[in-house]
Design an enzyme around this catalytic site. Structure first.
Site, PDB file in Angstrom:
ATOM      1  N   ALA A  70     -45.388  53.175  13.069  1.00  0.00           N
ATOM      2  CA  ALA A  70     -46.609  53.976  13.239  1.00  0.00           C
ATOM      3  C   ALA A  70     -46.855  54.356  14.691  1.00  0.00           C
ATOM      4  O   ALA A  70     -48.002  54.417  15.137  1.00  0.00           O
ATOM      5  CB  ALA A  70     -47.802  53.218  12.681  1.00  0.00           C
ATOM      6  N   GLY A 109     -45.787  57.881  10.407  1.00  0.00           N
ATOM      7  CA  GLY A 109     -46.471  56.639  10.105  1.00  0.00           C
ATOM      8  C   GLY A 109     -47.860  56.579  10.708  1.00  0.00           C
ATOM      9  O   GLY A 109     -48.795  56.055  10.083  1.00  0.00           O
ATOM     10  N   TYR A 165     -26.714  58.175   7.605  1.00  0.00           N
ATOM     11  CA  TYR A 165     -28.160  58.297   7.434  1.00  0.00           C
ATOM     12  C   TYR A 165     -28.510  58.516   5.961  1.00  0.00           C
ATOM     13  O   TYR A 165     -29.393  57.843   5.411  1.00  0.00           O
ATOM     14  CB  TYR A 165     -28.685  59.460   8.279  1.00  0.00           C
ATOM     15  CG  TYR A 165     -30.156  59.751   8.083  1.00  0.00           C
ATOM     16  CD1 TYR A 165     -31.121  59.001   8.745  1.00  0.00           C
ATOM     17  CD2 TYR A 165     -30.586  60.777   7.246  1.00  0.00           C
ATOM     18  CE1 TYR A 165     -32.474  59.257   8.581  1.00  0.00           C
ATOM     19  CE2 TYR A 165     -31.936  61.040   7.071  1.00  0.00           C
ATOM     20  CZ  TYR A 165     -32.868  60.285   7.740  1.00  0.00           C
ATOM     21  OH  TYR A 165     -34.214  60.548   7.559  1.00  0.00           O
TER      22      TYR A 165
END
Length: 306
Positions: A26, A32, A185
């Protein structure tokens, strides 16, 4: 360019008074951060994590409706995950939603000729984007199940990507050969889709989701450009154009918010606040079960701080 549906999809606000929600990754300006701010504005008690400088994030969130707590968390470090889980057990009496949002996408130009590894020997995307969140989920699972028994429901929300379609089930259990960072990824995000599916199948009291947030202008690419100063400078110069073409973090957070809060929402894969089709590999239940079992065995062998 972000699709019209992604840009206009909005989660409907829900009164979250009394609920506790953990949001990983975050940092300021991130997906986030936008998620945590909205959840706190809707009344939730929110716990945020960052790899560093959690204090500045808490200051930035000081004006929201509810107080927000925070704690450092490095998903590539066993001790850090255990430290966070132990701290959470001491400070919280319930866990309604775990949002596995943190992640990295490095080597955006796909220049690495071979994988790079974390200190404990895992490929860096796999370790950060999948093994770390899986470890955290297993550590917090007792809190989720206890809350579900008390209130009737708890949720796990995995923020993935449409790029999970670039991942392959074979690479969940064997090295990527030849190595490609985009495949790495995608494979890490494919693993998170499997994880959500298996959670929902194994625990009837839990709802579990994987979601594509859309193409978001955030800082996720910054670490991938740390070794490319010229390209990083060019990206900063074109940032105003990129902002107009991509979703803002607030827009990108909407599907996460929808999965975390919408009443009676079935478990599954979501995009633009609606059910969507995941890749064919992601629909293989036998692979999801094998991955869960392998991951649980890995978590079970980890040294613990306790």
């Amino acid at each position: 360019m972000a699709g019209t549906g992604e840009r206009h999809a909005r989660a409907r606000p829900v009164d979250l008074s009394g609920r506790t929600i953990v949001v990983t990754g975050a940092s300021a300006g991130s997906l986030g951060f936008a998620t945590a701010r909205a959840l706190a504005d809707w009344g939730a008690n929110v716990v945020v994590t960052t790899r560093s400088d959690t204090a500045s994030v808490l200051r930035a969130l000081s004006g929201v409706r509810r107080s927000v707590a925070g704690h450092p968390l490095d998903l590539t470090d066993v001790a850090s995950v255990d430290s966070f889980a132990d701290w959470f057990a001491r400070t919280a009496d319930r866990l309604d939603v775990l949002i596995n949002n943190a992640g990295v996408h490095l080597d955006l130009r796909s220049k690495w000729p071979e994988p790079r590894h974390t200190a404990d020997g895992h490929e860096i995307h796999w370790r950060t984007n999948y093994l770390g969140p899986a470890h955290l989920t297993h550590r917090l699972l007792p809190h989720l199940l206890a809350t579900a028994e008390q209130s009737g429901e708890a949720r796990v929300v995995n923020v993935v990507s449409k790029l999970h379609a670039r991942g392959r089930n074979a690479y969940l259990f064997a090295p990527i050969d030849p190595y490609d960072s985009w495949t790495a990824y995608g494979t890490s995000k494919l693993a998170l889709v499997h994880s959500a599916s298996e959670l929902a199948r194994r625990y009837s009291a839990l709802r579990a989701y994987a979601l594509h947030p859309g193409s978001v202008f955030s800082h996720i690419a910054d670490r991938g450009l740390e070794e490319r100063p010229v390209l990083s400078t060019v990206r900063r110069a074109f940032a105003p154009i990129e902002r107009r073409l991509l979703l803002s973090p607030d827009q990108g957070a909407q599907t996460t918010l929808h999965c975390a809060t919408a009443p009676d929402l079935p478990s599954g894969y979501y995009r633009a606040c609606a059910p969507a089709a995941c890749s064919r590999d992601a629909q293989d239940r036998a692979v999801a079960t094998r991955l869960w079992d392998d991951t649980a065995a890995w978590v079970g062998t980890l040294p613990s701080m306790r």
